[in-house]
Write a protein that holds these residues in place. Structure first.
Motif, PDB file in Angstrom:
ATOM      1  N   MET A  61       0.828  -1.203   0.000  1.00 29.04           N
ATOM      2  CA  MET A  61       0.000   0.000   0.000  1.00 29.04           C
ATOM      3  C   MET A  61       0.865   1.257   0.000  1.00 29.04           C
ATOM      4  O   MET A  61       0.619   2.201  -0.750  1.00 29.04           O
ATOM      5  N   HIS A  62       1.903   1.326   0.854  1.00 27.11           N
ATOM      6  CA  HIS A  62       2.689   2.550   0.991  1.00 27.11           C
ATOM      7  C   HIS A  62       3.479   2.875  -0.264  1.00 27.11           C
ATOM      8  O   HIS A  62       3.949   4.005  -0.439  1.00 27.11           O
ATOM      9  N   GLN A  63       3.631   1.889  -1.162  1.00 30.55           N
ATOM     10  CA  GLN A  63       4.360   2.121  -2.399  1.00 30.55           C
ATOM     11  C   GLN A  63       3.478   2.675  -3.509  1.00 30.55           C
ATOM     12  O   GLN A  63       3.975   3.104  -4.542  1.00 30.55           O
ATOM     13  N   ASP A  64       2.162   2.664  -3.304  1.00 30.73           N
ATOM     14  CA  ASP A  64       1.222   3.240  -4.263  1.00 30.73           C
ATOM     15  C   ASP A  64       1.062   4.723  -3.922  1.00 30.73           C
ATOM     16  O   ASP A  64       0.113   5.137  -3.266  1.00 30.73           O
ATOM     17  N   THR A  65       2.026   5.532  -4.394  1.00 26.11           N
ATOM     18  CA  THR A  65       2.120   6.927  -3.974  1.00 26.11           C
ATOM     19  C   THR A  65       0.854   7.721  -4.283  1.00 26.11           C
ATOM     20  O   THR A  65       0.353   8.476  -3.422  1.00 26.11           O
ATOM     21  N   GLU A  66       0.311   7.564  -5.469  1.00 25.82           N
ATOM     22  CA  GLU A  66      -0.867   8.348  -5.840  1.00 25.82           C
ATOM     23  C   GLU A  66      -2.058   8.010  -4.954  1.00 25.82           C
ATOM     24  O   GLU A  66      -2.815   8.901  -4.534  1.00 25.82           O
ATOM     25  N   ARG A  67      -2.241   6.743  -4.672  1.00 34.48           N
ATOM     26  CA  ARG A  67      -3.345   6.338  -3.811  1.00 34.48           C
ATOM     27  C   ARG A  67      -3.162   6.885  -2.404  1.00 34.48           C
ATOM     28  O   ARG A  67      -4.114   7.338  -1.761  1.00 34.48           O
ATOM     29  N   CYS A  68      -1.934   6.850  -1.904  1.00 33.48           N
ATOM     30  CA  CYS A  68      -1.663   7.379  -0.565  1.00 33.48           C
ATOM     31  C   CYS A  68      -1.919   8.881  -0.505  1.00 33.48           C
ATOM     32  O   CYS A  68      -2.489   9.389   0.471  1.00 33.48           O
ATOM     33  N   ILE A  69      -1.508   9.595  -1.545  1.00 33.83           N
ATOM     34  CA  ILE A  69      -1.728  11.040  -1.570  1.00 33.83           C
ATOM     35  C   ILE A  69      -3.218  11.355  -1.524  1.00 33.83           C
ATOM     36  O   ILE A  69      -3.671  12.235  -0.776  1.00 33.83           O
ATOM     37  N   ARG A  70      -4.017  10.634  -2.320  1.00 31.86           N
ATOM     38  CA  ARG A  70      -5.464  10.865  -2.322  1.00 31.86           C
ATOM     39  C   ARG A  70      -6.066  10.590  -0.952  1.00 31.86           C
ATOM     40  O   ARG A  70      -6.943  11.325  -0.477  1.00 31.86           O
ATOM     41  N   ALA A  71      -5.586   9.515  -0.289  1.00 33.51           N
ATOM     42  CA  ALA A  71      -6.109   9.179   1.036  1.00 33.51           C
ATOM     43  C   ALA A  71      -5.786  10.280   2.047  1.00 33.51           C
ATOM     44  O   ALA A  71      -6.624  10.644   2.874  1.00 33.51           O
ATOM     45  N   VAL A  72      -4.580  10.825   1.990  1.00 31.94           N
ATOM     46  CA  VAL A  72      -4.186  11.881   2.919  1.00 31.94           C
ATOM     47  C   VAL A  72      -4.963  13.160   2.636  1.00 31.94           C
ATOM     48  O   VAL A  72      -5.462  13.834   3.560  1.00 31.94           O
ATOM     49  N   GLN A  73      -5.087  13.519   1.372  1.00 35.11           N
ATOM     50  CA  GLN A  73      -5.768  14.767   1.026  1.00 35.11           C
ATOM     51  C   GLN A  73      -7.254  14.726   1.352  1.00 35.11           C
ATOM     52  O   GLN A  73      -7.865  15.764   1.624  1.00 35.11           O
ATOM     53  N   SER A  74      -7.845  13.529   1.341  1.00 35.11           N
ATOM     54  CA  SER A  74      -9.265  13.402   1.704  1.00 35.11           C
ATOM     55  C   SER A  74      -9.455  13.004   3.164  1.00 35.11           C
ATOM     56  O   SER A  74     -10.580  12.809   3.608  1.00 35.11           O
ATOM     57  N   ARG A  75      -8.333  12.851   3.888  1.00 37.24           N
ATOM     58  CA  ARG A  75      -8.365  12.460   5.306  1.00 37.24           C
ATOM     59  C   ARG A  75      -9.215  11.201   5.505  1.00 37.24           C
ATOM     60  O   ARG A  75     -10.093  11.146   6.377  1.00 37.24           O
ATOM     61  N   ASP A  76      -8.912  10.198   4.733  1.00 35.35           N
ATOM     62  CA  ASP A  76      -9.711   8.973   4.693  1.00 35.35           C
ATOM     63  C   ASP A  76      -9.300   8.032   5.822  1.00 35.35           C
ATOM     64  O   ASP A  76      -8.225   7.427   5.784  1.00 35.35           O
ATOM     65  N   SER A  77     -10.161   7.890   6.820  1.00 39.88           N
ATOM     66  CA  SER A  77      -9.832   7.066   7.993  1.00 39.88           C
ATOM     67  C   SER A  77      -9.775   5.581   7.666  1.00 39.88           C
ATOM     68  O   SER A  77      -9.243   4.797   8.462  1.00 39.88           O
ATOM     69  N   ARG A  78     -10.312   5.172   6.509  1.00 39.24           N
ATOM     70  CA  ARG A  78     -10.265   3.753   6.160  1.00 39.24           C
ATOM     71  C   ARG A  78      -8.833   3.256   6.013  1.00 39.24           C
ATOM     72  O   ARG A  78      -8.568   2.058   6.137  1.00 39.24           O
ATOM     73  N   PHE A  79      -7.907   4.185   5.737  1.00 44.09           N
ATOM     74  CA  PHE A  79      -6.521   3.782   5.502  1.00 44.09           C
ATOM     75  C   PHE A  79      -5.632   3.942   6.729  1.00 44.09           C
ATOM     76  O   PHE A  79      -4.427   3.709   6.653  1.00 44.09           O
ATOM     77  N   ASP A  80      -6.224   4.339   7.859  1.00 42.82           N
ATOM     78  CA  ASP A  80      -5.439   4.423   9.100  1.00 42.82           C
ATOM     79  C   ASP A  80      -4.877   3.045   9.429  1.00 42.82           C
ATOM     80  O   ASP A  80      -5.612   2.058   9.506  1.00 42.82           O
ATOM     81  N   GLY A  81      -3.578   2.975   9.636  1.00 45.05           N
ATOM     82  CA  GLY A  81      -2.922   1.714   9.940  1.00 45.05           C
ATOM     83  C   GLY A  81      -2.378   1.007   8.715  1.00 45.05           C
ATOM     84  O   GLY A  81      -1.471   0.180   8.821  1.00 45.05           O
ATOM     85  N   TRP A  82      -2.953   1.306   7.531  1.00 44.60           N
ATOM     86  CA  TRP A  82      -2.423   0.722   6.286  1.00 44.60           C
ATOM     87  C   TRP A  82      -1.042   1.305   5.975  1.00 44.60           C
ATOM     88  O   TRP A  82      -0.159   0.589   5.500  1.00 44.60           O
ATOM     89  N   PHE A  83      -0.877   2.618   6.209  1.00 48.49           N
ATOM     90  CA  PHE A  83       0.409   3.277   5.980  1.00 48.49           C
ATOM     91  C   PHE A  83       0.461   4.523   6.855  1.00 48.49           C
ATOM     92  O   PHE A  83      -0.538   4.917   7.476  1.00 48.49           O
ATOM     93  N   PHE A  84       1.627   5.148   6.909  1.00 51.86           N
ATOM     94  CA  PHE A  84       1.820   6.350   7.704  1.00 51.86           C
ATOM     95  C   PHE A  84       2.496   7.406   6.834  1.00 51.86           C
ATOM     96  O   PHE A  84       3.314   7.085   5.976  1.00 51.86           O
ATOM     97  N   THR A  85       2.140   8.664   7.079  1.00 46.40           N
ATOM     98  CA  THR A  85       2.680   9.771   6.301  1.00 46.40           C
ATOM     99  C   THR A  85       3.755  10.484   7.105  1.00 46.40           C
ATOM    100  O   THR A  85       3.465  11.070   8.163  1.00 46.40           O
ATOM    101  N   ALA A  86       4.989  10.421   6.632  1.00 41.52           N
ATOM    102  CA  ALA A  86       6.086  11.167   7.243  1.00 41.52           C
ATOM    103  C   ALA A  86       6.191  12.513   6.537  1.00 41.52           C
ATOM    104  O   ALA A  86       6.197  12.580   5.309  1.00 41.52           O
ATOM    105  N   VAL A  87       6.236  13.589   7.326  1.00 40.13           N
ATOM    106  CA  VAL A  87       6.236  14.944   6.780  1.00 40.13           C
ATOM    107  C   VAL A  87       7.635  15.544   6.938  1.00 40.13           C
ATOM    108  O   VAL A  87       8.093  15.791   8.066  1.00 40.13           O
ATOM    109  N   LEU A  88       8.305  15.765   5.810  1.00 41.11           N
ATOM    110  CA  LEU A  88       9.697  16.207   5.844  1.00 41.11           C
ATOM    111  C   LEU A  88       9.845  17.584   6.477  1.00 41.11           C
ATOM    112  O   LEU A  88      10.838  17.848   7.155  1.00 41.11           O
ATOM    113  N   SER A  89       8.869  18.453   6.284  1.00 36.54           N
ATOM    114  CA  SER A  89       9.006  19.833   6.753  1.00 36.54           C
ATOM    115  C   SER A  89       8.847  19.964   8.263  1.00 36.54           C
ATOM    116  O   SER A  89       9.346  20.918   8.861  1.00 36.54           O
ATOM    117  N   THR A  90       8.163  19.010   8.905  1.00 36.26           N
ATOM    118  CA  THR A  90       7.926  19.104  10.355  1.00 36.26           C
ATOM    119  C   THR A  90       8.641  18.027  11.154  1.00 36.26           C
ATOM    120  O   THR A  90       8.766  18.145  12.378  1.00 36.26           O
TER     121      THR A  90
END
Length: 488
Positions: free
Chosen positions: A1-30
């Motif tokens: 799952m974490h290697q499907d970058t486009e899918r992960c981006i869509r999940a983060v931008q829509s704040r989709d709780s269905r994907f909680d635990g499937w992958f984690f988003t590391a934020v370089l700026s913070t």
């Protein structure tokens, strides 16, 4: 799952709780990592990196977000729906094998060298077993700090740390807060009752509690399991100690109350309770796949989110499954209760009516077959199974190989396909286990206009793969049976 970058981006931008635990988003700026549903505004895409586990994010130097608490998200469903080396290793780590036996013990259970296990986990997950176990200890520490009033030293050792210093250092590194600060930010409540620890077990919605708790209660072995005051209660054997768990479903979590003989077994007890209730499942993916069948669609729409009731004691469940061959549920419970009284380990339960741990295979080795009140062939089957479990020739543990276990069970005398698949479903946790010969399944199939013979139903149910164990839960729901009703 974490290697499907486009899918992960869509999940983060829509704040989709269905994907909680499937992958984690590391934020370089913070320098923090979050779950996909984090309530803060999504970071710029250029600053996102996706990690398969919280341990990988921590290993890369990222701290857990204080808003979304990514370490407290449901576990990845991958580790319970896959049967490869990585999934088996993750199940064993969750069960506390690294804390109890080290990486060498993990490798031994998996049948590989330490080097092979380390390399395989690093290649797929970006981190090794020690870091994965450390992340689990950190999450357990957070639960205890925020939800109990235990002294800091007790929290450290209950979470599995070897010293208070390593506990302090890990908490500061992972959460960017000192343990005392974490406690102030949390509820900070005292124990619910003397000796009782209370934690919340999260899950992905929806969850249908009826079949889950109804099945557990209907098949409960007296003295080992019970329904009391709106909760399913059971005794758990945990290495050299034991626990009593009380599990009560709520709209967005399951309340888990634990009485432990040794606090160091806390994380293992939590992992086994999650596994019992199948709380790391992805019900949306399962239900969407089963809805594709027009026969199952109305059943799924009527009560989505059915889970597969599993077990905290795979070996004990296997014995119970053989005892229950060709007899009613009530008779199977009676046979199992007699074994418990004669061979189980007595325990004290100050808050209920549990009296024993289910007997270990080794304690049943001296079982007198004449005391088993059923046919000779089934007595022989029970004894051979107990021997195979005791000597390790059949491995039903968290890291066991599902297909090898099936083959070895099937080779034992008196154990047929129904028993093998029931053990695969509830003890091994295979989401594709299927029991086409089960009377309830066949009756449901006939009522729904599906083929009712095992071979024909297996062919008709091929599109349900890899979720046939969940399809069985929906088929069982066709009949009016107590297993489909949560007790009042």
């Amino acid at each position: 799952m974490h290697q499907d970058t486009e899918r992960c981006i869509r999940a983060v931008q829509s704040r989709d709780s269905r994907f909680d635990g499937w992958f984690f988003t590391a934020v370089l700026s913070t320098g923090i990592y979050c779950r996909p549903s984090c309530p803060v505004p999504p970071p710029k895409v250029v600053n996102m990196r996706f990690m398969p586990t919280s341990a990988a994010a921590q290993q890369a130097g990222f701290r857990a977000c204080k808003r979304c608490r990514p370490d407290a998200s449901p576990g990845s469903p991958e580790w319970n729906q896959r049967a490869d080396l990585t999934a088996r290793a993750m199940r064993l780590i969750a069960d506390g094998v690294v804390d109890r036996s080290g990486v060498s013990g993990l490798a031994s259970r998996l049948g590989y060298s330490v080097r092979q296990v380390e390399r395989h986990l690093r290649e797929e997950l970006g981190t090794g077993p020690l870091a994965l176990a450390r992340a689990q200890r950190a999450q357990t520490a957070r639960l205890l700090l925020e939800g109990t009033g235990l002294p800091m030293a007790d929290v450290a050792f209950a979470a599995g740390f070897s010293s208070v210093r390593s506990f302090n250092d890990t908490v500061r590194e992972v959460f960017a807060l000192a343990p005392t600060e974490l406690r102030r930010r949390g509820a900070g409540s005292e124990l619910a009752a003397p000796g009782v620890l209370t934690v919340r077990l999260p899950f992905r919605e929806p969850l249908c509690p009826d079949n889950l708790f109804g099945h557990l209660v209907e098949t409960a072995v007296p003295g080992v399991e019970e329904w009391r005051d709106g909760a399913f209660r059971c005794s758990l054997r945990l290495g050299t100690g034991h626990a009593i768990a009380s599990l009560r479903p709520m709209p967005q979590h399951v309340v888990c109350e634990l009485v432990l003989s040794d606090l160091r077994h806390l994380s293992t007890a939590i992992a086994r309770c999650r596994r019992l209730l199948d709380l790391d499942a992805d019900p949306v993916a399962v239900d969407d796949a089963l809805r594709a069948d027009p026969v199952l669609q109305p059943l799924v729409d009527a009560a989505p989110g059915r889970r597969v009731p599993r077990t905290t004691d795979p070996e004990g469940f296997a014995v119970r499954a053989v005892l229950g061959q060709q007899v009613s549920t009530a008779a199977a419970r009676t046979h199992a209760a007699r074994l418990v009284v004669a061979h189980g380990t007595p325990i004290d339960d100050p808050h209920g009516g549990l009296t024993h741990l289910f007997p270990e295979p080794s304690s049943l080795a001296s079982l007198d077959p004449a005391r088993l009140a059923f046919p000779t062939s089934r007595r022989h089957a029970v004894l051979r199974l107990v021997e195979a479990l005791a000597d390790g020739s059949v491995d039903l543990g968290a890291g066991g190989d599902w297909q090898e276990a099936r083959a070895r069970l099937a080779a034992l005398p008196g154990i047929g396909p129904w028993t093998v698949e029931m053990i695969a479903m509830r003890a091994l946790g295979d989401p594709d286990a299927f029991v086409p010969s089960d009377l309830g399944v066949r009756a449901a199939a006939q009522r729904l206009g599906l083929p009712s013979t095992p071979g024909a139903l297996t062919r008709r149910g091929a599109p349900w793969r890899p979720w046939r164990a969940y399809a069985v839960q929906y088929l069982w729901a066709v009949g009016d049976h107590p297993v489909n009703q949560m007790p009042s």
